[in-house]
Write a protein that holds these residues in place. Structure first.
Motif, PDB file in Angstrom:
ATOM      1  N   LEU A  53      40.677  38.189 -13.280  1.00 48.10           N
ATOM      2  CA  LEU A  53      40.015  38.635 -12.061  1.00 48.10           C
ATOM      3  C   LEU A  53      39.761  40.124 -12.229  1.00 48.10           C
ATOM      4  CD1 LEU A  53      39.009  38.310  -9.150  1.00 48.10           C
ATOM      5  CD2 LEU A  53      41.342  38.816  -8.407  1.00 48.10           C
ATOM      6  N   HIS A  54      38.498  40.506 -12.223  1.00 52.45           N
ATOM      7  CA  HIS A  54      38.100  41.909 -12.367  1.00 52.45           C
ATOM      8  C   HIS A  54      37.672  42.435 -11.005  1.00 52.45           C
ATOM      9  CE1 HIS A  54      37.931  42.206 -16.827  1.00 52.45           C
ATOM     10  NE2 HIS A  54      37.959  40.891 -16.686  1.00 52.45           N
ATOM     11  N   ILE A  55      38.185  43.613 -10.660  1.00 43.04           N
ATOM     12  CA  ILE A  55      37.830  44.271  -9.407  1.00 43.04           C
ATOM     13  C   ILE A  55      37.373  45.683  -9.746  1.00 43.04           C
ATOM     14  CG2 ILE A  55      38.668  45.095  -7.180  1.00 43.04           C
ATOM     15  CD1 ILE A  55      40.742  42.792  -7.353  1.00 43.04           C
ATOM     16  N   SER A  56      36.217  46.059  -9.210  1.00 45.56           N
ATOM     17  CA  SER A  56      35.662  47.388  -9.461  1.00 45.56           C
ATOM     18  C   SER A  56      35.163  47.990  -8.159  1.00 45.56           C
ATOM     19  CB  SER A  56      34.483  47.314 -10.444  1.00 45.56           C
ATOM     20  OG  SER A  56      34.907  46.827 -11.681  1.00 45.56           O
ATOM     21  N   SER A  57      35.139  49.312  -8.124  1.00 45.34           N
ATOM     22  CA  SER A  57      34.495  49.996  -7.006  1.00 45.34           C
ATOM     23  C   SER A  57      33.465  50.966  -7.575  1.00 45.34           C
ATOM     24  CB  SER A  57      35.507  50.725  -6.127  1.00 45.34           C
ATOM     25  OG  SER A  57      36.137  51.758  -6.844  1.00 45.34           O
ATOM     26  N   LEU A  58      32.404  51.135  -6.821  1.00 43.32           N
ATOM     27  CA  LEU A  58      31.279  51.972  -7.239  1.00 43.32           C
ATOM     28  C   LEU A  58      30.874  52.916  -6.121  1.00 43.32           C
ATOM     29  CD1 LEU A  58      28.854  49.079  -8.264  1.00 43.32           C
ATOM     30  CD2 LEU A  58      30.493  50.172  -9.767  1.00 43.32           C
ATOM     31  N   ILE A  59      30.277  54.012  -6.508  1.00 46.16           N
ATOM     32  CA  ILE A  59      29.515  54.845  -5.583  1.00 46.16           C
ATOM     33  C   ILE A  59      28.058  54.630  -5.963  1.00 46.16           C
ATOM     34  CG2 ILE A  59      28.944  57.183  -4.819  1.00 46.16           C
ATOM     35  CD1 ILE A  59      31.698  56.360  -3.922  1.00 46.16           C
ATOM     36  N   VAL A  60      27.273  54.205  -5.003  1.00 49.74           N
ATOM     37  CA  VAL A  60      25.846  53.973  -5.238  1.00 49.74           C
ATOM     38  C   VAL A  60      25.072  54.992  -4.416  1.00 49.74           C
ATOM     39  CG1 VAL A  60      23.939  52.330  -5.076  1.00 49.74           C
ATOM     40  CG2 VAL A  60      26.245  51.507  -5.621  1.00 49.74           C
ATOM     41  N   GLN A  61      24.319  55.840  -5.116  1.00 50.52           N
ATOM     42  CA  GLN A  61      23.484  56.820  -4.428  1.00 50.52           C
ATOM     43  C   GLN A  61      22.089  56.229  -4.298  1.00 50.52           C
ATOM     44  OE1 GLN A  61      23.546  60.702  -6.159  1.00 50.52           O
ATOM     45  NE2 GLN A  61      22.300  61.585  -4.528  1.00 50.52           N
ATOM     46  N   MET A  62      21.553  56.301  -3.088  1.00 43.60           N
ATOM     47  CA  MET A  62      20.253  55.684  -2.813  1.00 43.60           C
ATOM     48  C   MET A  62      19.426  56.577  -1.903  1.00 43.60           C
ATOM     49  SD  MET A  62      21.629  52.845  -0.081  1.00 43.60           S
ATOM     50  CE  MET A  62      23.020  52.411  -1.084  1.00 43.60           C
ATOM     51  N   ARG A  63      18.163  56.252  -1.829  1.00 46.16           N
ATOM     52  CA  ARG A  63      17.299  56.934  -0.862  1.00 46.16           C
ATOM     53  C   ARG A  63      17.720  56.441   0.522  1.00 46.16           C
ATOM     54  NH1 ARG A  63      13.929  59.688  -3.811  1.00 46.16           N
ATOM     55  NH2 ARG A  63      13.163  58.875  -5.772  1.00 46.16           N
ATOM     56  N   ALA A  64      18.108  57.386   1.380  1.00 44.51           N
ATOM     57  CA  ALA A  64      18.706  57.033   2.674  1.00 44.51           C
ATOM     58  C   ALA A  64      17.797  56.153   3.523  1.00 44.51           C
ATOM     59  CB  ALA A  64      19.081  58.304   3.432  1.00 44.51           C
ATOM     60  N   HIS A  65      16.495  56.340   3.431  1.00 48.49           N
ATOM     61  CA  HIS A  65      15.582  55.550   4.267  1.00 48.49           C
ATOM     62  C   HIS A  65      15.471  54.099   3.795  1.00 48.49           C
ATOM     63  CE1 HIS A  65      12.852  56.916   1.066  1.00 48.49           C
ATOM     64  NE2 HIS A  65      12.108  55.862   1.352  1.00 48.49           N
ATOM     65  N   LYS A  66      16.022  53.795   2.613  1.00 52.29           N
ATOM     66  CA  LYS A  66      15.996  52.416   2.108  1.00 52.29           C
ATOM     67  C   LYS A  66      17.387  51.763   2.169  1.00 52.29           C
ATOM     68  CE  LYS A  66      11.933  52.885  -0.706  1.00 52.29           C
ATOM     69  NZ  LYS A  66      11.252  52.387  -1.881  1.00 52.29           N
ATOM     70  N   ALA A  67      18.311  52.384   2.872  1.00 51.28           N
ATOM     71  CA  ALA A  67      19.703  51.915   2.896  1.00 51.28           C
ATOM     72  C   ALA A  67      19.843  50.487   3.422  1.00 51.28           C
ATOM     73  CB  ALA A  67      20.570  52.866   3.718  1.00 51.28           C
ATOM     74  N   THR A  68      19.128  50.144   4.475  1.00 54.49           N
ATOM     75  CA  THR A  68      19.285  48.803   5.064  1.00 54.49           C
ATOM     76  C   THR A  68      18.862  47.698   4.103  1.00 54.49           C
ATOM     77  OG1 THR A  68      19.083  49.682   7.300  1.00 54.49           O
ATOM     78  CG2 THR A  68      18.669  47.324   7.016  1.00 54.49           C
ATOM     79  N   PRO A  69      17.665  47.752   3.501  1.00 52.23           N
ATOM     80  CA  PRO A  69      17.323  46.679   2.566  1.00 52.23           C
ATOM     81  C   PRO A  69      18.192  46.681   1.302  1.00 52.23           C
ATOM     82  CG  PRO A  69      15.550  48.312   2.652  1.00 52.23           C
ATOM     83  CD  PRO A  69      16.519  48.644   3.737  1.00 52.23           C
ATOM     84  N   ILE A  70      18.630  47.853   0.855  1.00 52.82           N
ATOM     85  CA  ILE A  70      19.506  47.911  -0.316  1.00 52.82           C
ATOM     86  C   ILE A  70      20.852  47.267   0.013  1.00 52.82           C
ATOM     87  CG2 ILE A  70      20.799  49.462  -1.837  1.00 52.82           C
ATOM     88  CD1 ILE A  70      18.353  51.339  -1.761  1.00 52.82           C
TER      89      ILE A  70
ATOM     90  N   VAL B  15      33.785  53.926 -10.232  1.00 50.68           N
ATOM     91  CA  VAL B  15      34.908  54.759  -9.822  1.00 50.68           C
ATOM     92  C   VAL B  15      36.225  54.153 -10.282  1.00 50.68           C
ATOM     93  CG1 VAL B  15      36.147  55.702  -7.827  1.00 50.68           C
ATOM     94  CG2 VAL B  15      33.651  55.620  -7.820  1.00 50.68           C
ATOM     95  N   TYR B  16      36.323  52.828 -10.210  1.00 54.87           N
ATOM     96  CA  TYR B  16      37.594  52.156 -10.479  1.00 54.87           C
ATOM     97  C   TYR B  16      37.323  50.781 -11.056  1.00 54.87           C
ATOM     98  CZ  TYR B  16      42.100  49.955  -9.411  1.00 54.87           C
ATOM     99  OH  TYR B  16      43.284  49.282  -9.493  1.00 54.87           O
ATOM    100  N   HIS B  17      38.148  50.388 -12.025  1.00 53.97           N
ATOM    101  CA  HIS B  17      38.054  49.037 -12.568  1.00 53.97           C
ATOM    102  C   HIS B  17      39.457  48.585 -12.965  1.00 53.97           C
ATOM    103  CE1 HIS B  17      36.317  45.554 -14.624  1.00 53.97           C
ATOM    104  NE2 HIS B  17      37.315  45.725 -15.484  1.00 53.97           N
ATOM    105  N   GLU B  18      39.811  47.384 -12.538  1.00 51.06           N
ATOM    106  CA  GLU B  18      41.101  46.802 -12.874  1.00 51.06           C
ATOM    107  C   GLU B  18      40.918  45.320 -13.102  1.00 51.06           C
ATOM    108  OE1 GLU B  18      45.496  46.001 -10.918  1.00 51.06           O
ATOM    109  OE2 GLU B  18      44.167  47.415  -9.964  1.00 51.06           O
TER     110      GLU B  18
END
Length: 84
Positions: free
Chosen positions: A6-23, A75-78
Motif C-alpha cells: 500500500l503506497h501513500i503519497s502527498s503532493l502540493i499541486v500548484q495551479m491557476r487559481a481560476h481553474k481550481a474547481t475543474p482541476i 512531499v511525502y511517500h511511504e
C-alpha cells in the motif's frame, strides 16, 4: 501468504487559481486521489493511495497533464507491506 503493498503519497499541486474547481473535480475523479484543500492562490494538497509505486507515478502524470496545472511536487511517500 501473499504480500501486497500500500503506497501513500502527498503532493502540493500548484495551479491557476481560476481553474481550481475543474482541476479539483478532475483530480478527485482519479482512482486513489483526493484533494484535501486548495488555497486562494491555487496551491492544493493532494493525497494519493495505490497498491504500486508505478500507479502513484501514473496518477501524478495525469495530474500534471490537466489544463491549468503548473507544477506538482511530491512531499511525502511511504509504503507498507500487507500480508493477506
Amino acid at each position: 501468504m501473499q504480500k501486497k503493498e500500500l503506497h501513500i503519497s502527498s503532493l502540493i499541486v500548484q495551479m491557476r487559481a481560476h481553474k481550481a474547481t475543474p482541476i479539483k473535480k478532475s483530480i478527485n475523479a482519479l482512482s486513489g486521489a483526493e484533494v484535501i484543500t486548495i488555497s486562494p492562490e491555487g496551491k492544493a494538497i493532494v493525497v494519493l493511495e495505490a497498491p504500486h509505486q508505478r500507479q502513484i507515478m501514473e496518477i501524478i502524470d495525469s495530474i500534471n497533464a490537466l489544463d491549468g496545472v503548473l507544477n506538482t511536487g511530491l512531499v511525502y511517500h511511504e509504503f507498507e507491506t500487507i500480508e493477506s
